[in-house]
Scaffold this active site. Structure first.
Site, PDB file in Angstrom:
ATOM      1  CG  ASP A  13      -1.816  -1.250   1.198  1.00 13.89           C
ATOM      2  OD1 ASP A  13      -2.345  -1.590   0.137  1.00 13.89           O
ATOM      3  OD2 ASP A  13      -1.916  -1.904   2.251  1.00 13.89           O
ATOM      4  CE  LYS A  16       3.028  -2.436  -4.486  1.00 15.27           C
ATOM      5  NZ  LYS A  16       2.606  -2.180  -3.114  1.00 15.27           N
ATOM      6  N   GLY A  40      -4.222  -4.779  -3.895  1.00 12.24           N
ATOM      7  CA  GLY A  40      -5.240  -3.767  -4.124  1.00 12.24           C
ATOM      8  C   GLY A  40      -4.538  -2.512  -4.580  1.00 12.24           C
ATOM      9  CG  HIS A  41      -1.752  -2.370  -7.196  1.00 11.12           C
ATOM     10  ND1 HIS A  41      -1.000  -3.081  -8.082  1.00 11.12           N
ATOM     11  CD2 HIS A  41      -1.220  -2.614  -5.977  1.00 11.12           C
ATOM     12  CE1 HIS A  41      -0.054  -3.744  -7.423  1.00 11.12           C
ATOM     13  NE2 HIS A  41      -0.174  -3.468  -6.145  1.00 11.12           N
ATOM     14  CD  GLN A 248       0.992  -8.927  -2.319  1.00 10.93           C
ATOM     15  OE1 GLN A 248       1.726  -9.562  -3.047  1.00 10.93           O
ATOM     16  NE2 GLN A 248      -0.268  -8.730  -2.618  1.00 10.93           N
TER      17      GLN A 248
HETATM   18  P1  IMP Z   1      -2.000 -12.918   2.140  1.00 13.50           P
HETATM   19  O1  IMP Z   1      -1.131 -12.280   1.109  1.00 13.50           O
HETATM   20  O2  IMP Z   1      -3.469 -12.766   1.827  1.00 13.50           O
HETATM   21  O3  IMP Z   1      -1.602 -14.306   2.450  1.00 13.50           O
HETATM   22  O4  IMP Z   1      -1.781 -12.088   3.506  1.00 13.50           O
HETATM   23  C1  IMP Z   1      -0.562 -12.065   4.204  1.00 13.50           C
HETATM   24  C2  IMP Z   1      -0.288 -10.682   4.773  1.00 13.50           C
HETATM   25  O5  IMP Z   1      -0.005  -9.783   3.711  1.00 13.50           O
HETATM   26  C3  IMP Z   1      -1.476 -10.064   5.529  1.00 13.50           C
HETATM   27  O6  IMP Z   1      -0.964  -9.256   6.561  1.00 13.50           O
HETATM   28  C4  IMP Z   1      -2.129  -9.194   4.479  1.00 13.50           C
HETATM   29  O7  IMP Z   1      -2.869  -8.129   5.051  1.00 13.50           O
HETATM   30  C5  IMP Z   1      -0.896  -8.679   3.754  1.00 13.50           C
HETATM   31  N1  IMP Z   1      -1.153  -8.289   2.379  1.00 13.50           N
HETATM   32  C6  IMP Z   1      -1.388  -9.091   1.316  1.00 13.50           C
HETATM   33  N2  IMP Z   1      -1.549  -8.375   0.192  1.00 13.50           N
HETATM   34  C7  IMP Z   1      -1.399  -7.095   0.534  1.00 13.50           C
HETATM   35  C8  IMP Z   1      -1.417  -5.868  -0.212  1.00 13.50           C
HETATM   36  O8  IMP Z   1      -1.579  -5.832  -1.435  1.00 13.50           O
HETATM   37  N3  IMP Z   1      -1.231  -4.724   0.524  1.00 13.50           N
HETATM   38  C9  IMP Z   1      -0.994  -4.743   1.855  1.00 13.50           C
HETATM   39  N4  IMP Z   1      -0.956  -5.853   2.585  1.00 13.50           N
HETATM   40  C10 IMP Z   1      -1.157  -7.023   1.932  1.00 13.50           C
HETATM   41 MG    MG Z   2      -2.803  -1.920  -1.826  1.00 12.12          MG
END
Ligand code: IMP
Ligand code: MG
Length: 449
Positions: A13, A16, A40-41, A248
């Site tokens: 977040d 990007k 989530g972009h 991420q």
């Molecule tokens: P997962 O990727 O759904 O397995 O989640 C693992 C961790 O990464 C959790 O803390 C999520 O909130 C975090 N996470 C996954 N994708 C994103 C993203 O795009 N932005 C921010 N945090 C993320």
């Molecule tokens: Mg995001």
């Protein structure tokens, strides 16, 4: 620059999406190399706001060709629903979006498996996005995953589903113990899953039904499935510019992040090579994106996290709510230990800072310049989880600025305190500052180059 990797330097977040959109001018091809629909972009173009999860942000720019590399785990239903919502808003996707034949596919039970794991972890749960990402990568590493090309080979697909069904049955037995399902559902080998559209409703689907459904999804994917490595390398041979769009962030990287509170893929720059089939010698530049403060969604260590009241102020000012899950993001001061660490892990050559406008109006601002752990100064982000949770940040206080930075387009138009703040971050991070984003709109940028 023909091959540019863009990475997040914090816990995701970082904004990007906006920087990809800004850099897209130069690129002909945009490729996602890791993660899945957990991302989530958010990109704002004029009055329209788009939130992308699986499709590269480059799709919003007419004429760009987009790819989803082998390092990404694809939920076909999430992919098609994102494609149709883009098409409904007038963004042409067909013929411009391709997926790798080697990408792994998220299967029905991955989401349920994730739910069960999170439940078993109790207080130590990761706080995942619930998109089946971890279990899909686990099957990939376990060498039992289904890949896009398997969807076209019915014998392979049927065999794989049979093995996974057996495994799912064992999982279902555990679920009964945890009172998630009643005993009837485990009487035969079955695939148990929560349907994407009704996540809480556990459904049972026979392996033969899963097979049929995935064969049909495969037929829809077939026209988009290509050898991504070959296409990207050919484009680079022709001196076209390829932008590798990270999802991420570095602190969520499976190897280099705050393990086990991470996502399950290589979010850092190295993932761009393994996740697409482009060799390291072909990468020309690594652009790092960091937010002017820090946020994290989900559980795990966060050394510069603010108290709930101060966190709330930043959250409201920056609209810090998860773009995928809607969860409130945890907020804190800028952490230069994290930024310096990420600069090294990724070999960042240029830095973009985002959301500087969110810091407007503070009397003073803090930057974390180091950590102390058990009375000693730490030179780097620690490997031990215990240390990550217990480090004491050392802060430097800088003067804030009253007037809004939103209207600034040249660095001379920034208040001197704002310029001082970003220059101090540049110095502490050790990477040249290329630009600062001062609002969500495409033009709200101050370039330093
Ligand atoms: P997962 O990727 O759904 O397995 O989640 C693992 C961790 O990464 C959790 O803390 C999520 O909130 C975090 N996470 C996954 N994708 C994103 C993203 O795009 N932005 C921010 N945090 C993320
Ligand atoms: Mg995001």
């Amino acid at each position: 620059m023909p091959a540019i990797v863009l990475v997040g330097m914090q816990w995701g977040d970082e904004g990007k999406g906006k920087i990809v959109d800004v850099l897209c001018d130069e690129a002909s091809l945009v490729v996602r190399y890791q993660g899945g629909a957990n991302a989530g972009h958010t990109v704002v173009i004029g009055d329209e706001e788009y939130v992308l999860h699986l499709v590269p942000c480059g799709i919003l720019r007419p004429g760009k060709t987009c790819y989803i590399g082998n390092g990404v785990v694809i939920d076909p239903e999430a992919l098609f629903s994102e494609m149709s919502s883009l098409e409904n808003r007038g963004i042409g996707v067909r013929g411009r979006l391709f997926v790798s034949l080697s990408s792994h596919v998220i299967m029905p039970y991955h989401k349920l498996s994730e739910k069960v794991l999170e439940k078993l972890l109790g207080e130590r749960r990761i706080g995942t996005a619930g998109r089946g990402i971890g279990p899909a990568y686990r099957d990939k590493a376990g060498r039992v995953g289904v890949r896009v090309c398997d969807l076209f080979d019915h014998r392979v697909l049927r065999d794989k589903i049979a093995v996974l069904a057996e495994e799912a049955r064992a999982l279902a037995e555990q679920l009964v113990e945890h009172e998630e399902l009643n005993a009837v559902t485990v009487s035969r080998p079955q695939i148990v899953y929560a349907r994407a559209e009704s996540e809480d409703e556990s459904c049972v689907e026979e392996p033969s039904e899963v097979f049929k459904r995935y064969v049909a999804l495969g037929e829809k994917i077939r026209p988009m499935a290509v050898n991504v490595s070959r296409e990207l390398n050919l484009a680079l041979d022709e001196r076209k510019t390829v932008l590798f769009e990270g999802a991420q962030g570095t602190l969520l990287d499976l190897d280099h992040g705050s393990y086990p509170y991470v996502s399950s893929s290589s979010a850092s720059a190295g993932g761009a090579c393994t996740g697409t089939g482009v060799g390291p010698t072909r990468i020309d530049e690594v652009v790092g994106v960091a937010k002017a403060y820090t946020t994290r969604v989900g559980n795990g260590p966060f050394p510069t996290e603010l108290s709930s009241e101060a966190s709330q102020t930043l959250r409201e000012a920056g609209a810090e709510y998860g773009a995928t899950t809607g969860r409130p993001r945890r907020c804190g001061w800028f952490d230069a230990v994290v930024a310096r660490y990420s600069a090294r892990i990724n070999g960042v050559s240029k830095l973009y800072l985002t959301k500087l406008d969110v810091l407007d109006g503070h009397r003073e601002l803090k930057i974390c310049t180091g950590y102390a752990y058990e009375g000693n100064a730490l030179g780097d982000f620690p490997a031990s989880l215990e240390a990550m949770f217990r480090v004491e940040p050392t802060y430097e206080t800088l003067p804030g600025w009253r007037q809004s930075v939103k209207g600034a387009r040249r660095k001379e138009e920034l208040p001197p305190e704002a310029l001082g703040y970003v220059r101090r971050i540049e110095e502490l991070t050790g990477v040249r500052l290329a630009g600062v984003s001062v609002g969500s709109a495409r033009e709200e940028m101050v370039f330093f180059d």
